[in-house]
Design a protein around this motif. Sequence first.
Motif, PDB file in Angstrom:
ATOM      1  N   UNK A  68      -4.723   2.017  -6.525  1.00  0.00           N
ATOM      2  CA  UNK A  68      -5.266   2.054  -7.914  1.00  0.00           C
ATOM      3  C   UNK A  68      -3.803   2.649  -8.714  1.00  0.00           C
ATOM      4  N   UNK A  69      -2.957   3.515  -8.379  1.00  0.00           N
ATOM      5  CA  UNK A  69      -1.881   3.667  -8.995  1.00  0.00           C
ATOM      6  C   UNK A  69      -0.847   2.460  -9.367  1.00  0.00           C
ATOM      7  N   UNK A  70      -0.765   1.644  -7.953  1.00  0.00           N
ATOM      8  CA  UNK A  70       0.040   0.370  -8.083  1.00  0.00           C
ATOM      9  C   UNK A  70      -0.546  -0.577  -9.014  1.00  0.00           C
ATOM     10  N   UNK A  71      -1.863  -0.717  -8.972  1.00  0.00           N
ATOM     11  CA  UNK A  71      -2.490  -1.759  -9.993  1.00  0.00           C
ATOM     12  C   UNK A  71      -2.477  -1.275 -11.419  1.00  0.00           C
ATOM     13  N   UNK A  72      -2.397  -0.185 -11.727  1.00  0.00           N
ATOM     14  CA  UNK A  72      -2.228   0.571 -13.203  1.00  0.00           C
ATOM     15  C   UNK A  72      -0.635   0.262 -13.418  1.00  0.00           C
ATOM     16  N   UNK A  73       0.206   0.448 -12.511  1.00  0.00           N
ATOM     17  CA  UNK A  73       1.686   0.123 -12.807  1.00  0.00           C
ATOM     18  C   UNK A  73       1.699  -1.433 -13.057  1.00  0.00           C
ATOM     19  N   UNK A  98       3.299  -5.867  -6.243  1.00  0.00           N
ATOM     20  CA  UNK A  98       2.265  -4.868  -6.645  1.00  0.00           C
ATOM     21  C   UNK A  98       0.750  -5.028  -6.646  1.00  0.00           C
ATOM     22  N   UNK A  99       0.671  -6.257  -6.776  1.00  0.00           N
ATOM     23  CA  UNK A  99      -0.899  -6.592  -6.614  1.00  0.00           C
ATOM     24  C   UNK A  99      -1.488  -6.716  -5.326  1.00  0.00           C
ATOM     25  N   UNK A 100      -0.860  -7.174  -4.333  1.00  0.00           N
ATOM     26  CA  UNK A 100      -1.241  -7.416  -3.003  1.00  0.00           C
ATOM     27  C   UNK A 100      -1.255  -6.061  -2.596  1.00  0.00           C
ATOM     28  N   UNK A 101      -0.033  -5.368  -2.570  1.00  0.00           N
ATOM     29  CA  UNK A 101      -0.020  -3.835  -1.840  1.00  0.00           C
ATOM     30  C   UNK A 101      -1.197  -2.993  -2.595  1.00  0.00           C
ATOM     31  N   UNK A 102      -1.456  -3.280  -3.843  1.00  0.00           N
ATOM     32  CA  UNK A 102      -2.511  -2.136  -4.625  1.00  0.00           C
ATOM     33  C   UNK A 102      -3.778  -2.610  -4.013  1.00  0.00           C
ATOM     34  N   UNK A 103      -3.983  -4.148  -3.814  1.00  0.00           N
ATOM     35  CA  UNK A 103      -5.480  -4.359  -3.360  1.00  0.00           C
ATOM     36  C   UNK A 103      -5.675  -3.911  -1.869  1.00  0.00           C
ATOM     37  N   UNK A 106      -6.174  -0.204  -2.034  1.00  0.00           N
ATOM     38  CA  UNK A 106      -7.525   0.007  -2.596  1.00  0.00           C
ATOM     39  C   UNK A 106      -8.733  -0.094  -1.674  1.00  0.00           C
ATOM     40  N   UNK A 107      -8.654  -1.391  -0.877  1.00  0.00           N
ATOM     41  CA  UNK A 107      -9.327  -1.779   0.075  1.00  0.00           C
ATOM     42  C   UNK A 107      -9.523  -0.700   1.280  1.00  0.00           C
ATOM     43  N   UNK A 108      -8.394  -0.364   1.606  1.00  0.00           N
ATOM     44  CA  UNK A 108      -8.285   0.620   2.845  1.00  0.00           C
ATOM     45  C   UNK A 108      -8.912   2.099   2.360  1.00  0.00           C
ATOM     46  N   UNK A 109      -8.426   2.228   1.106  1.00  0.00           N
ATOM     47  CA  UNK A 109      -9.090   3.702   0.637  1.00  0.00           C
ATOM     48  C   UNK A 109     -10.491   3.645   0.210  1.00  0.00           C
ATOM     49  N   UNK A 110     -11.151   2.398  -0.151  1.00  0.00           N
ATOM     50  CA  UNK A 110     -12.450   2.407  -0.390  1.00  0.00           C
ATOM     51  C   UNK A 110     -13.278   2.635   0.972  1.00  0.00           C
ATOM     52  N   UNK A 111     -12.777   1.856   2.033  1.00  0.00           N
ATOM     53  CA  UNK A 111     -13.411   1.780   3.420  1.00  0.00           C
ATOM     54  C   UNK A 111     -13.253   3.337   3.964  1.00  0.00           C
TER      55      UNK A 111
END
Length: 973
Positions: A68-73, A98-103, A106-111
């Motif tokens: 989420x921090x990468x998305x915010x950047x 930044x978008x791809x790594x953030x996604x 986030x997906x891994x963190x959500x899981x």
Amino acid sequence: MQKRRKWKKYLIWCTIAAAIIVAWLFIFPQRDFLNIPNVLSRSFLLAAFVIAFYYIMSIDNLWLIIGWGLFTYRMLLGLLEEFVRPPSIVSGYLYPFLSIVGIVFVIWGLSLFLKKKAVKEKEQRFLEKKFKTLFESSNDAILIVKLNKIVDCNPKAIQLFKCDRKLLSGKALDTLSPPEQPDSSGQHGILKKLYLAYQGKPQSFEWCFLRCDGSTFDAEISMNEFSVDKEAFIQITVKDVSERKNVKKKLLEERHKYKALFDNKNDAVIIKDIRTEKLEFNARAAEMLGYNLDDAQNLEIDKIIPHDELEDAQKKLELLMEKGHLPIYERTLIKRDGSKIPVEINLSLVKDNEGEPIYIQSVIRDISQRKKALELIKAERDKAKKYFDIARVIMVIIDTRGYVLDINRKGCSVLECAREEIIGKNWFDNFIPERTRDHVREIFSSIISGDLEPYECFENPILTRKGKEKFISWHNTYLKDNEGKITGVLSSGEDITARRKFEEKLFENEEKFRALVSSMEDFVFTLDRDFKVTGLYGRWIDEFGIKPSEYIGKTALELFDKSGISHIEISKRVLKSETKKYEWSMVQNGKQLHFQTKLHPLCNSSGDIIGVVGITRDITRLKKDRDLLEKWVNFHNHLLEILAKILQGDFIENPFDDLLQRCIRAIPGAQAGSILLKENGIYTYVATVGYDLEKLKHLRFKPNELIRPETDEVIVIEDIKRAYNLDKELLNILQEGVKLDKIKATLSIPVIVNKEIKALFNLDTFESPEIFDSTIVEMAEIMSKTLGFLLERLESEKRLKEQQKKLAFISTHDALTGLPNRRFLFEHASQQLALAKRYNNPLSVLYMDLNGFKKVNDIFGHEIGDILLKQVADRIKASLRESDVVARVGGDEFVFLLPDTDTAGAIETVKKLLMNLEKPFEISNKTLKISASFGISIFPTNGNDLKELLRRGDEAMYLAKKSHEPFYISVKK
């Protein structure tokens, strides 16, 4: 701590963001114009991501935070792109990266977050299930409270509060609390504890709860706060300690009872602590040893036990520790003044809960009086034994089975045996010839069965140790126990072997007969069939002045007194070949003489009965000895009865009438009597036999007005009327009640207790002054000592009863005011409530509390307060009926029990009480005023038992105080 970490992470991210902004603004060229709508839209989008990022940082998930921090950047760089123109490589590669790594992050963190949440929910469900099981199966009651309302409870709470779950849930906590609490905080005190628990401070205390059925119980309470979904609850654990408190109360009561029993026991008690070797004495033990109670507590064992008995005492204690018990034994103790007293000791062990001995308890009884009584009994037995032994005739005591219990010296001499060889043997099997054994045994059986008269005088042969026969003339009398049951026979016998031989040879040789008769002390006569004298032989001239020649041919009536052989019927039976023996008496020279005559048929050579031959012996001295022995036996039996009553403590409420009757029966010749008891130096009549006590009990005598001097000697008074030193009026009353003119002599027996005359036993005879001879005076002296022991015992019993009565009053009444206490109130109320229920009558309870009493105590002191309470109690008692009861149940609280009183009657009583209490109180030159508040509860409207009525009355009283009203009536249940 967690919040600080969150801010730290957030500050790092913001610092990096600020560095990026500065770097971009300085590195890349700025745009010529701004697209305001794009700037605003990107700004809002960035703000949303930043806010979301702030909350995501509180989640313990690093992958989600980084993504989420990468998305915010990425959003920040998009906003900066509106202000500067970055190279195409940045927008072509950096933005997608930044978008791809953030996604991905986030997906891994959500899981990971969802997986962790699932595990947490599973653990939460397991914990909830475990808590529910513990909650439902707990041995203690558990209440879940939100604010002040019960929201849940376990089965134990339902059982304890006697409510169903639906009724208990929703109740306010203070509604389950009665006004009276252990810490005196009142009904709402529990809310303060609840508030502190909500502050995160666990609470533990004792509390009194009210069940749904109105009963109460004591409990230990613990309160702990917990949260569910950020909502605060209180878990209250309730442990019922009523039974424990009741046990503790009973133990305390038992301790108080034991203490009262220990302190007031009539016997001395000494307790030794095995652990400290210290001795504890009760008041009776200290008094018995001559110490005051405080000094006695410092005594050691060697101070009260003689040195020569210490070793034996130690052995006794060791034996007690080994066996656990010992039989009662006797010992000598040393008093403070050095004198010794005999005592009876009962040792016992007191053990703790584990069975280990901790105390040795000694119950000690002073047996000095018993020893004296036993010595007196022994002296009387020895005296009776002395008369028994010195008698000049055979005396033998035979039990109902025919075994010899005792025999005197004369009997041993005749049987030529030692006493030990005779006692315990069967009289008939060992000392009666076989040819007459069955016949004598039959006669003995008849005597034992109660048919004494035909065999009161009887003759039979006995066998000596050497097998020689001797003829004995017996006189038999019964021996009976206290219940009048025959226990044996006392036979006094005279050896008539010589006389018997004489009778056998009488007809063989007349000359021998005459010579033999002249040498004997007997009187012999012969009569023909017409009962005329045909011969007189023996000491007729010496004894009676009768010349045989002058009476030959005269009738037997002319020869003897009417009480003698004039009983012709007896002689007629002798003419029918029967041998007869009887006793008779006559008066000669003013003296009563007693004789024994034996009649035999007189036969000629052909065997025909031609007359009667009689042998007479003077038995005056024998009869006198026998009568004297019977007097002593009778006196001894009555004395034993009196001593038995002393030792057994078997006294009726007024024992003097029974005691006087026993004394009259014990003293030969006594026909009536009276007892004068001395109290405060004045003598009064307490018992009479043969006189009118109602006329005499009001008379009072000073010592100088008595019929005798005040000495400790037994006195015989013959002129009873002159002996009184009274005025004419008192003498007339005494004459009317006692009949002084008829009394020939009075035997005055003083009763001495502690060297002081305590009573006079006056025994009267209406026959002759000579009846009270030296023997009777000797009996009276012995009786005086026995009565002294009895009177001393009676005084001890009287003191003990007065002490018990006083203790009973103290246990049921208030020490200050003398009013009944709570215990008396509950005992009396149970009876009154039972009557009210049976007859459907009303009953009122008033609960009164004095207003301003604490102020009186604070200003004038407790001494004035106590006097005020006494005067209040006096006014209260004056305002009530005899059937009403008032009890002091607290410092300034009183409870009234009014039988047969409804609400209107209770109000009238309250008004009367208030009117009496309005009057000022004058105490120590001070004028005090006081008022009261009343609470009224009515049976059965407000309750069916006293506990409920008191509770309702107490609540009503507090409402009256609160509303400043004089009284308040409790509403219906």
